[in-house]
Motif scaffolding. Structure first.
Motif, PDB file in Angstrom:
ATOM      1  N   THR A 297      -1.727  -4.692  11.029  1.00  0.00           N
ATOM      2  CA  THR A 297      -2.465  -3.429  11.135  1.00  0.00           C
ATOM      3  C   THR A 297      -3.947  -3.639  10.860  1.00  0.00           C
ATOM      4  N   MET A 298      -4.255  -4.422   9.835  1.00  0.00           N
ATOM      5  CA  MET A 298      -5.656  -4.689   9.501  1.00  0.00           C
ATOM      6  C   MET A 298      -6.348  -5.463  10.621  1.00  0.00           C
ATOM      7  N   MET A 299      -5.637  -6.400  11.235  1.00  0.00           N
ATOM      8  CA  MET A 299      -6.211  -7.144  12.351  1.00  0.00           C
ATOM      9  C   MET A 299      -6.482  -6.213  13.529  1.00  0.00           C
ATOM     10  N   ARG A 300      -5.553  -5.274  13.764  1.00  0.00           N
ATOM     11  CA  ARG A 300      -5.761  -4.309  14.853  1.00  0.00           C
ATOM     12  C   ARG A 300      -6.990  -3.453  14.581  1.00  0.00           C
ATOM     13  N   LEU A 301      -7.157  -3.008  13.340  1.00  0.00           N
ATOM     14  CA  LEU A 301      -8.335  -2.206  12.993  1.00  0.00           C
ATOM     15  C   LEU A 301      -9.624  -3.010  13.161  1.00  0.00           C
TER      16      LEU A 301
ATOM     17  N   LYS B 162      13.187   4.612  15.309  1.00  0.00           N
ATOM     18  CA  LYS B 162      11.797   4.525  14.828  1.00  0.00           C
ATOM     19  C   LYS B 162      10.946   5.629  15.426  1.00  0.00           C
ATOM     20  N   ALA B 163      11.178   5.947  16.685  1.00  0.00           N
ATOM     21  CA  ALA B 163      10.405   7.018  17.307  1.00  0.00           C
ATOM     22  C   ALA B 163      10.587   8.334  16.563  1.00  0.00           C
ATOM     23  N   THR B 164      11.840   8.587  16.109  1.00  0.00           N
ATOM     24  CA  THR B 164      12.096   9.831  15.368  1.00  0.00           C
ATOM     25  C   THR B 164      11.349   9.833  14.046  1.00  0.00           C
ATOM     26  N   ILE B 165      11.373   8.690  13.349  1.00  0.00           N
ATOM     27  CA  ILE B 165      10.657   8.617  12.068  1.00  0.00           C
ATOM     28  C   ILE B 165       9.172   8.915  12.267  1.00  0.00           C
ATOM     29  N   TYR B 166       8.569   8.314  13.303  1.00  0.00           N
ATOM     30  CA  TYR B 166       7.143   8.551  13.557  1.00  0.00           C
ATOM     31  C   TYR B 166       6.889  10.000  13.958  1.00  0.00           C
ATOM     32  N   ASN B 167       7.805  10.588  14.673  1.00  0.00           N
ATOM     33  CA  ASN B 167       7.663  12.012  15.004  1.00  0.00           C
ATOM     34  C   ASN B 167       7.708  12.866  13.743  1.00  0.00           C
ATOM     35  N   TRP B 168       8.611  12.507  12.773  1.00  0.00           N
ATOM     36  CA  TRP B 168       8.652  13.254  11.517  1.00  0.00           C
ATOM     37  C   TRP B 168       7.326  13.114  10.762  1.00  0.00           C
TER      38      TRP B 168
ATOM     39  N   VAL C 292       4.336  -0.845   5.928  1.00  0.00           N
ATOM     40  CA  VAL C 292       4.770   0.377   6.593  1.00  0.00           C
ATOM     41  C   VAL C 292       5.919   0.076   7.550  1.00  0.00           C
ATOM     42  N   LYS C 293       5.795  -1.059   8.248  1.00  0.00           N
ATOM     43  CA  LYS C 293       6.833  -1.403   9.220  1.00  0.00           C
ATOM     44  C   LYS C 293       8.186  -1.560   8.542  1.00  0.00           C
ATOM     45  N   GLU C 294       8.186  -2.239   7.391  1.00  0.00           N
ATOM     46  CA  GLU C 294       9.437  -2.422   6.663  1.00  0.00           C
ATOM     47  C   GLU C 294       9.982  -1.098   6.142  1.00  0.00           C
TER      48      GLU C 294
ATOM     49  N   THR D 106      -2.822   4.387   7.089  1.00  0.00           N
ATOM     50  CA  THR D 106      -2.388   3.450   6.058  1.00  0.00           C
ATOM     51  C   THR D 106      -3.524   2.830   5.273  1.00  0.00           C
ATOM     52  N   THR D 107      -4.718   2.856   5.779  1.00  0.00           N
ATOM     53  CA  THR D 107      -5.812   2.092   5.178  1.00  0.00           C
ATOM     54  C   THR D 107      -6.935   3.030   4.761  1.00  0.00           C
ATOM     55  N   SER D 108      -7.469   2.810   3.584  1.00  0.00           N
ATOM     56  CA  SER D 108      -8.526   3.677   3.055  1.00  0.00           C
ATOM     57  C   SER D 108      -9.874   3.308   3.674  1.00  0.00           C
TER      58      SER D 108
END
Length: 595
Positions: free
Chosen positions: A156-160, A76-82, A61-63, A112-114
């Motif tokens: 992301t998985m480590m954060r979860l 990046k902030a704009t993309i996340y807002n979209w 996702v980051k890429e 991102t994760t099921s």
């Protein structure tokens, strides 16, 4: 959420509306969205295209977000807002773990994760407590590729996983440490009203290793230990026994001996240590129940127990109340909260440090720098020989105990010794005199009798009654002995049979100086006195019997003389006849020669 990958690729709008893993967007597609529709203005179409590119990414996702930033020239902030504008903010999705049959929930936020990947990761983590979290994340990503689950990047998985771990700390404690750790760290502790116990209803015993180095009687450095009994209701220290080595069953029994001076306890509460569960301590507890056979001790021979609830009295100082069983309650291991005495030692150690001035203090602490200072100070005291002697140290310990029994307990606002003795006056417990305590509480041993003495723990003991078990004609040369491990003068002798009749207390027979005439004369006097006792026994009983031995001796003497005389006459006769034959033969030979 359940659309196929082909549907997602064919419909960019649907792709933008579908959550990759645990999505909770209220709208299933952009076509039905009230906020964004096809045919909108340029900004809206750009937002849709950017989100669609991210959903149909090939990498992380980051890429994908960085690629969209470069493609559309926004931050990046704009993309996340979209993404939030089109899909809505990700809602909290519930996962479940099982603990003791009750469902406990955890919540995570992700786009991102099921759910299947998250549950697999949590389950794998719970089953593999010794595996690193990084490996669990890698295995989850591999499993997700196999099952077709959507996952985010490793970060992301480590954060979860860390998010779930924070919410499921109780389950992790239960999985790693079992019920012991769960009870210690998670389960609500039971607060007990200890003043509900009457004096000696329950006494708690525990071993304690002091945080000090001391000199023993030989000048060696050692770390003293002790065993302590505390009355649960009043928190008064009622029993104490010190040792310079590792504690054993004798130390437990001696501490219990001290506690029983105030009366027989209803129950004792100890750890599951080998000394506490030993045969010796169990026998002591059995003897204290007053249900044993008493080994036919002289002072208890006349006792007649007619009923369990009757007061039994005998002439003497001993009285028995209602016959009770002294229970033995055992604490669960590694649960200091189950025994309040564990916390008392920490308070006593602080007071002991004040009294001793910290001489020989050697407790290890968590802070490594502070720990090095403590060790260096203890080594300094050892080298300079500033350590306390063991007797000086235990004198300080007694001062601490005296302070403890006289101070006010902050939790209940009571003074231990006042509360204990006041309760004991109102609710007395059965008591025994010192000798009967020795019979019931001291360790026992079988010893062999030689020369009217026994040898016990390197010391010889003499008693005139032991002469009955000495000599070549004695049938039984063993006796049963009760002894105090730390007081060699307190030794009791009993017969080695089922009755175990009491013989007495022997005297110590140490080696003497042969140059000391008084000591030599005293030992010779013991020998003469013992011989005189048995001579009097002979004189007293010999005259009551019939002397058959004298007549038998005389008869045997006459018969022997007659037999010897007869043998002599026979010998003379044989010799005489032989001489006659020889002389006749010689005469015949001379006659023939002459003729």
């Amino acid at each position: 959420n359940n659309q196929s990958q082909e549907q997602k690729n064919s419909d960019p709008a649907a792709t933008a509306a579908v959550s990759g893993a645990v999505s909770a967007a209220p709208a299933a597609s952009l076509v039905t969205s009230k906020k964004i529709k096809y045919g909108g203005n340029m900004k809206e179409n750009t937002m849709i295209a950017a989100v669609s590119d991210i959903e149909n990414r090939t990498g992380s996702v980051k890429e994908a977000v960085l690629a969209a930033c470069r493609k559309y020239g926004v931050s990046k902030a704009t993309i996340y807002n979209w993404i939030n504008a089109i899909k809505g903010k990700p809602a909290e999705e519930n996962g479940q773990i099982q603990a003791f049959g009750e469902v406990m929930d955890f919540k995570v936020q992700t786009t991102t994760t099921s759910p299947g990947a998250i549950e697999y990761m949590v389950g794998t983590y719970l089953q593999n407590q010794r595996v690193t979290k990084q490996l669990i994340v890698e295995k989850t990503i591999e499993k997700a590729a196999e099952m077709g689950w959507r996952t985010g990047s490793k970060a992301t998985m480590m954060r979860l996983l860390l998010n779930v771990r924070k919410q499921c700390g109780a389950a992790i404690s239960l999985k790693r440490g079992g019920t012991t750790a769960f009870t210690k760290w998670v389960a609500p502790l039971m607060r007990r009203e200890l003043t509900s116990y009457l004096p000696l209803d329950l006494i708690v015993g525990d071993q304690h290793i002091f945080d000090f180095f001391v000199f023993d009687d030989k000048g060696n450095v050692c770390r003293p230990e002790c065993y302590v009994f505390v009355d649960m209701g009043s928190r008064m220290i009622v029993g104490f026994h010190a040792t310079l080595g590792h504690y054993n069953s004798n130390d437990v029994a001696c501490a219990l001996y001290e506690a029983c001076r105030f009366g027989m306890p209803k129950a004792i509460y100890t750890d599951m240590g080998k000394p506490e569960l030993s045969k010796h301590v169990n026998q002591v507890r059995h003897n204290l129940t007053v249900l044993s056979e008493f080994y036919d001790y002289n002072a208890l021979k006349n006792f007649k127990i007619e009923g369990l609830d009757e007061l039994v009295e005998a002439e003497g100082a001993t009285k028995f109340w209602q016959i009770e069983t002294v229970d033995h309650k055992v604490a669960i291991g590694r649960r200091p909260n189950s025994k309040p005495i564990e916390g008392y030692f920490a308070i006593l150690e602080k007071k002991l440090y004040d009294i001793t001035g910290g001489r020989g203090y050697c407790k290890r602490v968590a802070d490594p720098d502070e720990n090095l200072k403590i060790i260096a100070e203890a080594e300094k005291h050892k080298k300079s020989k500033k350590l306390l002697r063991f007797d000086e140290f235990f004198q300080c310990v007694f001062e601490v105990f005296e302070w403890w029994n006289g101070h006010e307990v902050s939790t209940d606002h009571i003074v231990p010794q006042e509360w204990f003795f006041e309760g004991l006056r109102n609710n007395p417990r059965p008591q025994l005199d010192e000798q009967h305590f020795d019979f019931m509480l001291l360790p026992e041993k079988v010893c062999t009798v030689r020369h009217s003495k026994i040898k016990l723990n390197g010391t010889e003991y003499y008693h005139p009654e032991l002469s009955k078990y000495s000599g070549n004609y004695s049938r039984e040369n063993r006796v049963w002995v009760k002894y105090h491990p730390d007081d060699r003068e307190r030794v009791h002798l009993f017969t080695y049979d089922k009755k175990h009749e009491y013989i007495g207390m022997p005297e110590i027979m140490d080696k003497i100086n042969p140059n000391d005439e008084e000591q030599v004369a005293a030992r010779m006097e013991i020998q003469k006195r013992l011989q005189k006792q048995w001579r009097e026994f002979i004189d007293r009983y010999e005259q009551k019997g019939e002397s058959l031995q004298r007549e038998t001796k005389a008869k045997f003497a006459l018969d022997e003389m007659a037999e010897r005389a007869e043998r002599t006459e026979n010998t003379k006769r044989i010799v005489k006849e032989a001489r006659k034959k020889i002389s006749q033969k010689e005469a015949d030979e001379l006659f023939l020669a002459g003729s």
